[in-house]
Design an enzyme around this catalytic site. Structure first.
Site, PDB file in Angstrom:
ATOM      1  N   CYS A 343       0.831  -1.206   0.000  1.00 22.65           N
ATOM      2  CA  CYS A 343       0.000   0.000   0.000  1.00 22.65           C
ATOM      3  C   CYS A 343       0.868   1.261   0.000  1.00 22.65           C
ATOM      4  O   CYS A 343       1.508   1.549  -0.997  1.00 22.65           O
ATOM      5  CB  CYS A 343      -0.983  -0.034   1.163  1.00 22.65           C
ATOM      6  SG  CYS A 343      -2.388   1.086   0.959  1.00 22.65           S
ATOM      7  N   HIS A 451      -3.768  -5.480   1.119  1.00 28.15           N
ATOM      8  CA  HIS A 451      -3.557  -5.805   2.527  1.00 28.15           C
ATOM      9  C   HIS A 451      -4.004  -7.248   2.758  1.00 28.15           C
ATOM     10  O   HIS A 451      -4.995  -7.699   2.200  1.00 28.15           O
ATOM     11  CB  HIS A 451      -4.369  -4.874   3.424  1.00 28.15           C
ATOM     12  CG  HIS A 451      -3.847  -3.477   3.465  1.00 28.15           C
ATOM     13  ND1 HIS A 451      -2.645  -3.149   4.042  1.00 28.15           N
ATOM     14  CD2 HIS A 451      -4.369  -2.316   2.986  1.00 28.15           C
ATOM     15  CE1 HIS A 451      -2.447  -1.843   3.937  1.00 28.15           C
ATOM     16  NE2 HIS A 451      -3.473  -1.320   3.288  1.00 28.15           N
TER      17      HIS A 451
END
Length: 509
Positions: A343, A451
């Site tokens: 991310c 994630h």
């Protein structure tokens, strides 16, 4: 449904309050959820307001605290943002992003939060409670408080503790951490600061994290019961099992349990780190040792480096540059190092970061566009709205396998055409979810928006084997232990230990 009128018909909620932050509320709720599930009840976790950058995305794209997601897993149900209707995500400088029922609705300062957001916040909490009971009329809520319930400067604007307890007329348990010392003063002080009608809600006291022979506390138990007229329903021993910490305060103390490691992993401890639970599957790999890197150092002793997610990507990239860690990472890459960014970490591995709306930590116009670490030919622009969604895709590298996880980020990342000499390849069939490139001298640089990527057992195993191959270690041919099964085992062990030492009988009528 008029919830207030129906309270006498619902199963009595159990609420876990604490004498302080870190007393053990989250783990106690998790354990009780699994205990009640095993007893055939329908427990549902709830925390009216949580402050955390460790988040989960439910199946509707709603954002919630990861601790409530774990508690939902303990209940054997899917997480829902209604279980955590208010999530505050700290952004630094005493500001937080405000999330109601899974959706970001603005930012606020600590000074203005209770003035501007208290009334709508309480309405959102009541709305969530009503919805939960409408959909699950036979459930029993297991509610987690926050910090201390008697912070006298904040109690008139409380959204998480005694206001919820009184609204639901919950049976409350007060948990305290004996490891920190001073439990007698903490228990008595907490109860003395409550109003009589609030104190009446406290039906039991739990002593948490007791080291040694539990019988040695018998005199202390009797003293507490005589002084408070409230039973001590549990003395929980010190538990050594790894379990995801709720916030970054606990993260500082978190250490890998691996002793006979073959692979050493360094994770950069960013000032605004988010979703550090991404690395729990690695913590549970027997051959891996994890170290957290907080300052500039020679990284050559690590077999791979992870750049984690960030709540303030611009701010954290400036930290990396100013601290010397950016150059350390570049030097590591030039020395056959393996790096993976997740991310915000992916974004920082790119060439440029642009923050035209001041969403990711840019303080002034000179910081609206800064250079990244420059290892991947990617440029990221941050927009006003962030993306939150569950992911179901297939990986291409380092193996072909089904991938599940979630996205939660601001910004769009595209190829930087000005860096055409840096050739990269997609990691997934969905081409915008991640990229990798192999160094000329060996080693790989990879980044993904997913994630939970390491929760995918086949993918994790093959990535670890990639590292093992680079070290001339034998490939692990046996399948990795399923992380989800390992997580279930940890929750079961936690619940079993609590069940041995906790008397919940009087609360289950």
């Amino acid at each position: 449904m008029d919830l207030e009128a129906k309270l006498h018909e619902i199963r009595k909620p159990i609420m876990v309050l604490g004498t302080s932050s870190g007393a053990g509320k989250s783990l106690t709720v998790t354990a009780i959820c699994r205990i009640l599930k095993n007893l055939g009840e329908e427990p549902i976790p709830f925390k009216g307001q949580n402050m955390s950058n460790n988040a989960w995305i439910d199946w509707e794209g709603g954002e919630m605290a990861y601790s409530q997601a774990l508690q939902a897993f303990a209940c054997g149900i899917n997480p829902s943002a209604e279980m955590n209707p208010i999530l505050l995500k700290p952004q630094g400088n005493s500001t937080s992003e405000v999330i109601h029922l899974g959706k970001s609705i603005g930012t606020t300062t600590a000074q203005n939060y209770y003035k501007d957001w208290f009334i709508p916040g309480w309405e959102v909490i009541k709305k969530s409670l009503k919805s939960i009971y409408e959909l699950n009329p036979n459930c029993r809520l297991i509610i987690e408080g926050a910090g201390s319930p008697v912070e006298m400067n904040l109690i008139h604007r409380d959204l998480t503790n005694l206001r919820v307890a009184k609204y639901l007329n919950a049976n409350c348990l007060l948990v305290t951490d004996i490891e920190r010392g001073g439990v007698f003063a903490q228990i008595i002080g907490t109860l003395e600061l409550m109003k009589p009608e609030e104190r009446k809600l406290i039906k039991g006291i739990i002593i948490n994290r007791f080291r040694g022979d539990l019988s040695l506390f018998e005199d202390g138990k009797k003293w507490i019961e005589n002084k408070t007229q409230i039973p001590v329903i549990g003395i929980i021993p010190w538990l050594n099992d790894s379990f995801p910490p709720e916030d970054s305060l606990d993260l500082i103390e978190k250490k890998s349990l691996s002793k006979n490691h073959e692979i050493k992993v360094g994770i950069i401890k960013l000032p605004s780190i988010s979703n550090f639970s991404d690395f729990d599957p690695l913590e549970n790999e027997e051959t891996i040792l994890i170290e957290w890197i907080r300052k500039s150092k020679n990284l050559s002793t690590y077999d791979f480096i992870i750049l984690p997610g960030s709540k303030q990507t611009i701010k954290d990239q400036k930290f990396l540059e100013n601290s010397g860690l950016s150059q350390d990472i570049r030097d590591y890459s030039n020395n056959e190092g393996n790096i993976i960014g997740i991310c915000g970490g992916l974004q920082m591995l790119g060439t440029t970061l642009e923050d035209p709306y001041f969403k990711e930590g840019a303080k002034n116009y000179s910081e609206q566009k800064i250079n990244g670490i420059g290892l991947l030919p990617l440029k990221t622009t941050f927009f006003k709205k962030k993306l939150t969604r569950q992911i179901n895709t297939k990986s291409i590298w380092p193996c072909q396998s089904q991938i599940n996880g979630f996205e939660i980020h601001n910004g769009q990342t595209i190829l930087d055409d000005s860096q055409s000499s840096l050739k990269i390849n997609p990691i997934f069939e969905d081409l915008d979810l991640g990229w990798f490139k192999e160094n000329n001298k060996g080693g790989t640089i990879a980044g993904t928006y997913i994630h939970g990527i390491f929760e995918n057992d086949s993918w994790r195993e093959q990535y670890i084997n990639l590292i093992r191959k680079s070290k001339n270690l034998p490939i692990l041919n046996k399948k990795s232990i399923s992380y989800k099964k390992k997580r279930e085992s940890i929750i079961d062990n936690l619940a079993n230990e609590f069940h041995k030492h906790l008397n919940l009988t009087s609360f289950l009528s």
